[in-house]
Structures are given as structure tokens and as C-alpha cells.
Design a protein around this motif. Structure first.
Motif, PDB file in Angstrom:
ATOM      1  N   LEU A 129     -12.056  -0.018   6.542  1.00 44.35           N
ATOM      2  CA  LEU A 129     -12.212  -0.613   5.220  1.00 44.35           C
ATOM      3  C   LEU A 129     -11.417  -1.909   5.111  1.00 44.35           C
ATOM      4  O   LEU A 129     -11.887  -2.899   4.539  1.00 44.35           O
ATOM      5  CB  LEU A 129     -11.775   0.372   4.137  1.00 44.35           C
ATOM      6  CG  LEU A 129     -11.856  -0.150   2.698  1.00 44.35           C
ATOM      7  CD1 LEU A 129     -13.291  -0.569   2.354  1.00 44.35           C
ATOM      8  CD2 LEU A 129     -11.351   0.909   1.715  1.00 44.35           C
ATOM      9  N   TRP A 130     -10.191  -1.921   5.662  1.00 48.23           N
ATOM     10  CA  TRP A 130      -9.396  -3.142   5.611  1.00 48.23           C
ATOM     11  C   TRP A 130     -10.094  -4.285   6.346  1.00 48.23           C
ATOM     12  O   TRP A 130     -10.189  -5.406   5.834  1.00 48.23           O
ATOM     13  CB  TRP A 130      -8.015  -2.905   6.221  1.00 48.23           C
ATOM     14  CG  TRP A 130      -7.303  -4.176   6.598  1.00 48.23           C
ATOM     15  CD1 TRP A 130      -6.967  -4.603   7.840  1.00 48.23           C
ATOM     16  CD2 TRP A 130      -6.865  -5.218   5.704  1.00 48.23           C
ATOM     17  NE1 TRP A 130      -6.351  -5.831   7.796  1.00 48.23           N
ATOM     18  CE2 TRP A 130      -6.275  -6.239   6.493  1.00 48.23           C
ATOM     19  CE3 TRP A 130      -6.926  -5.387   4.319  1.00 48.23           C
ATOM     20  CZ2 TRP A 130      -5.747  -7.401   5.944  1.00 48.23           C
ATOM     21  CZ3 TRP A 130      -6.393  -6.560   3.771  1.00 48.23           C
ATOM     22  CH2 TRP A 130      -5.810  -7.544   4.575  1.00 48.23           C
ATOM     23  N   GLU A 164      -7.835   0.585  10.193  1.00 47.88           N
ATOM     24  CA  GLU A 164      -8.615   1.030   9.033  1.00 47.88           C
ATOM     25  C   GLU A 164      -9.879   0.188   8.892  1.00 47.88           C
ATOM     26  O   GLU A 164      -9.809  -1.003   8.587  1.00 47.88           O
ATOM     27  CB  GLU A 164      -7.774   0.911   7.756  1.00 47.88           C
ATOM     28  CG  GLU A 164      -6.535   1.780   7.736  1.00 47.88           C
ATOM     29  CD  GLU A 164      -6.870   3.272   7.677  1.00 47.88           C
ATOM     30  OE1 GLU A 164      -8.019   3.610   7.302  1.00 47.88           O
ATOM     31  OE2 GLU A 164      -5.993   4.073   8.015  1.00 47.88           O
ATOM     32  N   ARG A 214      -7.911   0.040  -4.766  1.00 48.98           N
ATOM     33  CA  ARG A 214      -8.829  -1.035  -4.369  1.00 48.98           C
ATOM     34  C   ARG A 214      -8.248  -2.412  -4.713  1.00 48.98           C
ATOM     35  O   ARG A 214      -8.320  -3.361  -3.913  1.00 48.98           O
ATOM     36  CB  ARG A 214     -10.169  -0.845  -5.072  1.00 48.98           C
ATOM     37  CG  ARG A 214     -11.199  -1.929  -4.748  1.00 48.98           C
ATOM     38  CD  ARG A 214     -11.756  -1.746  -3.362  1.00 48.98           C
ATOM     39  NE  ARG A 214     -12.542  -2.911  -2.936  1.00 48.98           N
ATOM     40  CZ  ARG A 214     -13.469  -2.856  -1.995  1.00 48.98           C
ATOM     41  NH1 ARG A 214     -13.735  -1.704  -1.396  1.00 48.98           N
ATOM     42  NH2 ARG A 214     -14.124  -3.927  -1.647  1.00 48.98           N
ATOM     43  N   LEU A 229       0.833  -1.210   0.000  1.00 47.35           N
ATOM     44  CA  LEU A 229       0.000   0.000   0.000  1.00 47.35           C
ATOM     45  C   LEU A 229       0.863   1.255   0.000  1.00 47.35           C
ATOM     46  O   LEU A 229       0.499   2.272  -0.613  1.00 47.35           O
ATOM     47  CB  LEU A 229      -0.935  -0.011   1.201  1.00 47.35           C
ATOM     48  CG  LEU A 229      -1.927  -1.174   1.261  1.00 47.35           C
ATOM     49  CD1 LEU A 229      -2.837  -1.029   2.476  1.00 47.35           C
ATOM     50  CD2 LEU A 229      -2.755  -1.263  -0.012  1.00 47.35           C
ATOM     51  N   LEU A 243      -2.704  -1.926   9.922  1.00 48.94           N
ATOM     52  CA  LEU A 243      -3.900  -1.832   9.080  1.00 48.94           C
ATOM     53  C   LEU A 243      -5.182  -2.081   9.852  1.00 48.94           C
ATOM     54  O   LEU A 243      -6.274  -1.758   9.375  1.00 48.94           O
ATOM     55  CB  LEU A 243      -3.802  -2.812   7.903  1.00 48.94           C
ATOM     56  CG  LEU A 243      -3.322  -2.187   6.586  1.00 48.94           C
ATOM     57  CD1 LEU A 243      -1.892  -1.706   6.734  1.00 48.94           C
ATOM     58  CD2 LEU A 243      -3.443  -3.164   5.440  1.00 48.94           C
ATOM     59  N   TRP A 264      -7.155   5.464   1.020  1.00 47.91           N
ATOM     60  CA  TRP A 264      -8.237   4.734   1.676  1.00 47.91           C
ATOM     61  C   TRP A 264      -9.597   5.256   1.225  1.00 47.91           C
ATOM     62  O   TRP A 264     -10.534   4.467   1.002  1.00 47.91           O
ATOM     63  CB  TRP A 264      -8.110   4.840   3.188  1.00 47.91           C
ATOM     64  CG  TRP A 264      -7.001   4.010   3.742  1.00 47.91           C
ATOM     65  CD1 TRP A 264      -5.802   4.449   4.221  1.00 47.91           C
ATOM     66  CD2 TRP A 264      -6.966   2.581   3.856  1.00 47.91           C
ATOM     67  NE1 TRP A 264      -5.018   3.393   4.624  1.00 47.91           N
ATOM     68  CE2 TRP A 264      -5.699   2.240   4.421  1.00 47.91           C
ATOM     69  CE3 TRP A 264      -7.866   1.575   3.547  1.00 47.91           C
ATOM     70  CZ2 TRP A 264      -5.335   0.908   4.665  1.00 47.91           C
ATOM     71  CZ3 TRP A 264      -7.506   0.254   3.804  1.00 47.91           C
ATOM     72  CH2 TRP A 264      -6.253  -0.063   4.354  1.00 47.91           C
ATOM     73  N   SER A 265      -9.718   6.561   1.090  1.00 45.32           N
ATOM     74  CA  SER A 265     -10.981   7.147   0.640  1.00 45.32           C
ATOM     75  C   SER A 265     -11.320   6.685  -0.777  1.00 45.32           C
ATOM     76  O   SER A 265     -12.465   6.299  -1.064  1.00 45.32           O
ATOM     77  CB  SER A 265     -10.892   8.674   0.688  1.00 45.32           C
ATOM     78  OG  SER A 265     -12.060   9.264   0.151  1.00 45.32           O
ATOM     79  N   LEU A 275      -5.637  -3.391  -2.180  1.00 42.73           N
ATOM     80  CA  LEU A 275      -6.241  -3.795  -0.911  1.00 42.73           C
ATOM     81  C   LEU A 275      -6.791  -5.222  -1.004  1.00 42.73           C
ATOM     82  O   LEU A 275      -6.600  -6.042  -0.103  1.00 42.73           O
ATOM     83  CB  LEU A 275      -7.355  -2.810  -0.550  1.00 42.73           C
ATOM     84  CG  LEU A 275      -7.988  -2.944   0.826  1.00 42.73           C
ATOM     85  CD1 LEU A 275      -6.957  -2.737   1.912  1.00 42.73           C
ATOM     86  CD2 LEU A 275      -9.129  -1.939   0.971  1.00 42.73           C
ATOM     87  N   GLY A 318     -12.341   3.022  -0.949  1.00 38.56           N
ATOM     88  CA  GLY A 318     -13.672   2.808  -0.399  1.00 38.56           C
ATOM     89  C   GLY A 318     -14.787   3.173  -1.353  1.00 38.56           C
ATOM     90  O   GLY A 318     -15.930   2.738  -1.169  1.00 38.56           O
TER      91      GLY A 318
END
Length: 490
Positions: free
Chosen positions: A413-414, A411, A373, A303, A408, A324-325, A376, A328
Motif C-alpha cells: 500500500l505504501w 508494504e 489513511r 505511523l 515501509l 495498514w488494512s 500515510l 487500504g
């Protein structure tokens, strides 16, 4: 050691990671009352090298320790316990001076001499005895390579230690290592509980060039100088083992996923778990508790590479925030993009330092958000491969808890992607520094561990999202097919 003494005070856990040291003080109520961190560089090169300046690492660790100790306002310090990144290797001369940069787990140069080592050391027997595959991150491969390619350096080497062993010596004046670290070298026999004399003889070294091995809660010595002067130093264990202990103090054998610079999936148990094809490893937390699992090379490192390449116009915090934004906002499946994340080769399950990263399926409509994405999801798939290898059955996998720790884990989302990729709920650790917490728990009385365990259980798990899980199942099949066509059918 401090257990059972009834004394009150704090225990300092010091986690010496790959690129940062984290130090915290934990009181008997399971509260973190002070903490700090410090960074240091990982130097990599096109030749596959991945090394560190040992003095820079030790200096950062001592500075962080001093900062935490000074902030405690004379509160009693019961013990100092290290948590250690595995597989570092430091060569010292007869005067205990560092001879060369410290090799890390990511250094791939020993792959060049691995075939010749396998000609004199049977891989299957070595794995059965040590729990460590005969691969480049482990000491046999590195020492064999050093012996063959740097004879003058090898001639001058009088002592072989890890970065944490060197830190223990600077603190206490003793040369010592923990069972946890010794068991992750590939030189320590899981069955006899001693350095493996047969492997040492093959490599041309003697046990007196290695540190004495202490159990996790054994006292190595006391701190000789600084604000912690006179404080007992316990041997501690590896960061992986202590990350598991930090979120599962009862040692019930749940899976713990830790992703920082690299990543791993681990389980604690009462016996070793040796996989038929030697794709995983089996170490120790202490002499009574085994640690089984597998590690991946490209965790947060992947990342960070995406951030530097596609978000380099922003500061590091801003770049990660946008990454990250952006990720997502892209639906599961990354718009058909498939990323094989092997920037630094791979450990489990492939054990191939020659692998390289690939981004497949790019079209005009794809943006950096799709790449974020895809990266991730590639990381989640790498974890999934290792997690599935460590399960005795599919039914057992579904009945286990999975904890998320490491950088991570902070986060959301992770954790959501991980839960949907694995198809099971994911319990997020209360703090990312589970390894430092685990280290501190080693120095506290049993009730403190129970308090911490109850706190961890109070956090609601993140359940898989059915729609995301379906899309990720399709992407997972695509990811596996791409690997097979590129690296197994070629």
C-alpha cells in the motif's frame, strides 16, 4: 580491503540505524546467507530531547554481529562493513568514557542557541563549504548549544564521535570515521576533503578531538575479539548513501526513497547539488561520489504514533496489521482529512523544529481508518516535497527511476500511494535492508555488484494509479494550503 583478491566468502554488512541494528552476510553470488536484527530505545522528552544510551546501542550491535558470525559455520568472512545512521553525537572524556547520552538527528534542543551561532557563522558560507544547512541536526548547532548550556560537560569533553565511530573503536581499537559520516556532520569541507578549520575555530574545537577520516573501502583495522576476530573492517559509509548503492550499484543517479523511523530522498552523482535556498543537503558516499537530497523527521515514527493512539488495544504487530488494512479500505484523499505530520518538527524543506502536527477536517463520519489513511498520505506528501526539490526539471523527474527502500518498502500500500503521489513508477527494492546490502557490496568484488544490480532490475515497478493520482493531487494542494495558512501566513 578485499576487492580484486579473487577470494570467495561472505562480507558482513552492519547497518546501525536509529532504533535498530541489522546485520547480514552476503556471498559472492549476491545471496543473503545469514541475517539478524536487534532493537534499542530512542528516549524523547517534552524539552525536545531525543537521545540514546550509547552502551545499549553498541551492545545490541555487537550481539547481532556475533549472532550472524556464529551462524556462518566457519564460512570465510572477507570483511565487515558498517552502514551508519547519520548525525549521532557522542562526547567522550580523556579516558574515552561516554560522558552523556548520544544526541540523535531528532534532538531539537539546539534550536535555542541557533540564532547566536548564526551571528558568528554565516549560514550561506557554511552551506557552500560543507553542503549541510546550518540547522539543528548538524554538529555546529549541537556543539554550540552544548558549549553554551552545559559548560562542565563541555570542559570534560576530549573526543567527539558518532555512535558508529564508537563501534569501530570497540571493534578495532582505532578512532576512525568514514567520508560518508564526516560529510554529514557540517564540520567537513566538501571541497578540501578535510575537517573545516574555520568552522572548528568558531566552535572552539580542534581537529584532534575528531576521528581520522577514511574512504569508504579503506581498511580501518581488524576485529580484536569474538567470532570475527582478525576480520578486516572497512570504513563504510552512511546508511543513506549505502541504501542508494544497495539498489543502484552502477551509481546512475536514480532517486531512492528510504522510509524507516524517519525518511529521505537521495541521489548519487559526480558533483555536489546545492539548492539555492539551502533546503537540501549534499554529502558523500565516498571521496569520488556525492550524495544529494533531503530528509524528513516523521516517517515510520508518525505511523507508530497513530498505531499507539488508535490501535493501542492490540499488540504491536496486530496494531500495524490493522492500521495498514484500515488505510487500504479508505479511498485516496482520506475522506477530506488533512494531516500535517510534524510530531518532531521538520527537516527538509522547512527546517523548523517549532512545527507541530495538525489533523484538519474531522467530521462525525470519520474513523481511525481515515486517520491512518491521512497519515500515510501525509508521509507521501512529505517525501514528494523533498523529491521535487532535488529535480533539475520536471522532465528530468519523469525520466528518472524511483526506488523504494526502508521498512515501509515491504508494504504494498505504501509503494502504491508513493507512486501515485509522485506521479512516476516506483521500483521496490528486493529487500528492505538496502543499507546493509550496500555496505556488504563495498567489500565484494565488482561482479557481485553487477549480479545484485541485475536482480534489482528484474523487479517490476509499481505504476501510478490514475484515479488515485487524481485524488492525491487534490489532497496535495489541500495539504500545502493548510501548511501555508498555519505557518506562513500566521
Amino acid at each position: 580491503m578485499t576487492q580484486g583478491t579473487g577470494r570467495t566468502g561472505v562480507v558482513i554488512g552492519l547497518d546501525l540505524g536509529t532504533t535498530a541494528v541489522k546485520v547480514l552476510a552476503l556471498n559472492e553470488r549476491g545471496e543473503v546467507v545469514a541475517q539478524t536484527s536487534g532493537g534499542y530505545a530512542l528516549h524523547s522528552g517534552p524539552d525536545g530531547s531525543a537521545v540514546q544510551d550509547a552502551e545499549e546501542v553498541i551492545g545490541a550491535a555487537l550481539a547481532a554481529l556475533e549472532k550472524v558470525a556464529e551462524s556462518l559455520n566457519s564460512a570465510p568472512i572477507l570483511a565487515l562493513v558498517p552502514s551508519a545512521a547519520m548525525h549521532s553525537l557522542v562526547l567522550l572524556d580523556a579516558a574515552d568514557a561516554v560522558l552523556a547520552p548520544a544526541l540523535t538527528w531528532a534532538d531539537g534542543r539546539p534550536a535555542a542557541t541557533l540564532p547566536s551561532l548564526r551571528g558568528v557563522l554565516d549560514p550561506a558560507q557554511s552551506y557552500a563549504r560543507t553542503g549541510c544547512p546550518l540547522q539543528t541536526p548538524y554538529h555546529p548547532a549541537r556543539l554550540w548549544w552544548l558549549r553554551g548550556t552545559q559548560p562542565e560537560l563541555w570542559r570534560r569533553c576530549a573526543r567527539i564521535v558518532s555512535l558508529t565511530d564508537l563501534l569501530l573503536h570497540r571493534l578495532t581499537g582505532q578512532w576512525a570515521t568514514s567520508v560518508g559520516l564526516a560529510s554529514s556532520t557540517g564540520l567537513w569541507n566538501l571541497h578540501t576533503g578535510t575537517w573545516d578549520t574555520g568552522i572548528l575555530e568558531t566552535l572552539g574545537i580542534s581537529a584532534d578531538r575528531l576521528p581520522a577520516v577514511y574512504d569508504a573501502q579503506e581498511e580501518v583495522g581488524t576485529v580484536l575479539a569474538g567470532s570475527c576476530r582478525g576480520v578486516a573492517v572497512l570504513a563504510g559509509s552512511s546508511d543513506g548513501a549505502l541504501a542508494n548503492l544497495g539498489v543502484d550499484p552502477a551509481r546512475r543517479g536514480h532517486s531512492v526513497v528510504t522510509v524507516g523511523t524517519s525518511g529521505a530522498v537521495r541521489r548519487l552523482g559526480q558533483g555536489p547539488y546545492l539548492e539555492a535556498q539551502a533546503r537540501t543537503w549534499s554529502y558523500r558516499l565516498d571521496r569520488a561520489t556525492h550524495l544529494s537530497g533531503g530528509a524528513i523527521n516523521n516517517g515510520g515514527l508518525l505511523l507508530d504514533w497513530v498505531r499507539r493512539q488508535w490501535y493501542g488495544d492490540l499488540s504491536k504487530p496486530e496494531g500495524f496489521g490493522r492500521l495498514w488494512s484500515d488505510a487500504g479500505q479508505i479511498p485516496a484523499g482520506a475522506g477530506g482529512l488533512t494531516l500535517l505530520p510534524y510530531l518532531t518538527g521538520e527537516r527538509s524543506p522547512h527546517w523548523r523544529s517549532d512545527l507541530s502536527a495538525t489533523l484538519h477536517g474531522l467530521q462525525l463520519h470519520h474513523t481511525r481508518a481515515h486517520i491512518a489513511r491521512a497519515a500515510l498520505e501525509a508521509l507521501a506528501f512529505s517525501v514528494k516535497q523533498v523529491w521535487e526539490l532535488g529535480q533539475p526539471s520536471a522532465r528530468a523527474a519523469l525520466s528518472q527511476k524511483v526506488y523504494s527502500t526502508g521498512g515501509l518498502a515491504a508494504e504494498p500500500l505504501w509503494n502504491s500511494v508513493l507512486a501515485s503521489a509522485l506521479g512516476v513508477p516506483v521500483q521496490v527494492a528486493e529487500v528492505a535492508d538496502a543499507s546493509a546490502i550496500g555496505a556488504a557490496l563495498l567489500g565484494h568484488t565488482h561482479p557481485t555488484a553487477l549480479i545484485w544490480a541485475a536482480r534489482a532490475e528484474a523487479v517490476s515497478p509499481i505504476a501510478p494509479d490514475p484515479a488515485q493520482q487524481h485524488a492525491l493531487d487534490t489532497a496535495w494542494q489541500r495539504w500545502q494550503t493548510l501548511y501555508t495558512r498555519l505557518y506562513e501566513e500566521a
